[in-house]
Design a protein around this motif. Structure first.
Motif, short mmCIF file in Angstrom:
data_model
loop_
_atom_site.label_atom_id
_atom_site.label_comp_id
_atom_site.label_asym_id
_atom_site.label_seq_id
_atom_site.Cartn_x
_atom_site.Cartn_y
_atom_site.Cartn_z
N LEU A 20 0.83 -1.19 0.00
CA LEU A 20 0.00 0.00 0.00
C LEU A 20 0.88 1.25 0.00
N SER A 21 0.42 2.27 -0.70
CA SER A 21 1.12 3.54 -0.73
C SER A 21 0.19 4.65 -0.27
N SER A 71 7.12 1.91 6.18
CA SER A 71 8.29 2.71 5.85
C SER A 71 7.83 4.05 5.30
N ARG A 72 8.74 5.01 5.24
CA ARG A 72 8.40 6.32 4.69
C ARG A 72 9.58 6.88 3.93
N ASP A 73 9.26 7.69 2.95
CA ASP A 73 10.25 8.40 2.16
C ASP A 73 9.84 9.86 2.19
N ASN A 74 10.45 10.61 3.10
CA ASN A 74 10.06 11.99 3.27
C ASN A 74 10.35 12.85 2.04
N ALA A 75 11.39 12.51 1.30
CA ALA A 75 11.70 13.25 0.09
C ALA A 75 10.60 13.10 -0.96
N LYS A 76 9.91 11.95 -0.95
CA LYS A 76 8.83 11.69 -1.89
C LYS A 76 7.44 11.94 -1.29
N LEU A 81 3.07 0.57 3.25
CA LEU A 81 2.82 -0.59 4.09
C LEU A 81 2.98 -1.83 3.22
N ARG A 82 4.07 -2.55 3.41
CA ARG A 82 4.31 -3.80 2.71
C ARG A 82 3.66 -4.92 3.51
N MET A 83 2.81 -5.70 2.87
CA MET A 83 2.07 -6.76 3.53
C MET A 83 2.41 -8.09 2.87
N ASN A 84 3.04 -8.97 3.62
CA ASN A 84 3.40 -10.30 3.15
C ASN A 84 2.59 -11.36 3.89
#
Length: 124
Positions: A20-21, A71-76, A81-84
């Motif tokens: 998820l993004s 995880s987060r990418d503040n620059a972007k 949310l990676r779900m396995n």
């Protein structure tokens, strides 16, 4: 004050994976604590994962620990949310949320910005 839009949900078989993004707008994103919540029909909206402003501290509810990764990418201006190893019990609407005044939060009350939600359905 932070605008949030989730994407990446869908239908997946048990054991599969999704990412998820959450795309955010606003100059204050990098200073906001972020979290992912989920809500199944007839149930409460519960915290799934949380991450602090810098991304150095994370939290996971017991039922997803070891399977999900926030995880987060503040620059972007984006949180993920990676779900396995998805299970039917993970089926819910997933919401991205931000707290503009907390470095880190596990409390729904402290989140003041919310996305519209994205549906995740896991079939058995």
């Amino acid at each position: 004050q932070v605008q949030l839009v989730e994407s990446g949900g869908g239908l997946v078989q048990a054991g599969g994976s999704l990412r998820l993004s959450c795309a955010a707008s606003g100059r204050t994103f990098s200073s906001a604590a972020m979290g992912w919540f989920r809500q199944a029909p007839g149930k409460e909206r519960d915290l799934v994962a949380a991450i602090n402003r810098s991304g150095s501290v994370t939290y996971y509810t017991d039922s997803v620990k070891g399977r999900f990764t926030i995880s987060r990418d503040n620059a972007k201006n984006t949180v993920y949310l990676r779900m396995n190893s998805l299970k039917p019990e993970d089926t819910a609407v997933y919401y991205c949320a931000a707290s503009s005044y907390r470095d880190y939060s596990r409390t729904r009350y402290e989140y003041d910005s919310w996305g519209q939600g994205t549906q995740v359905t896991v079939s058995s």
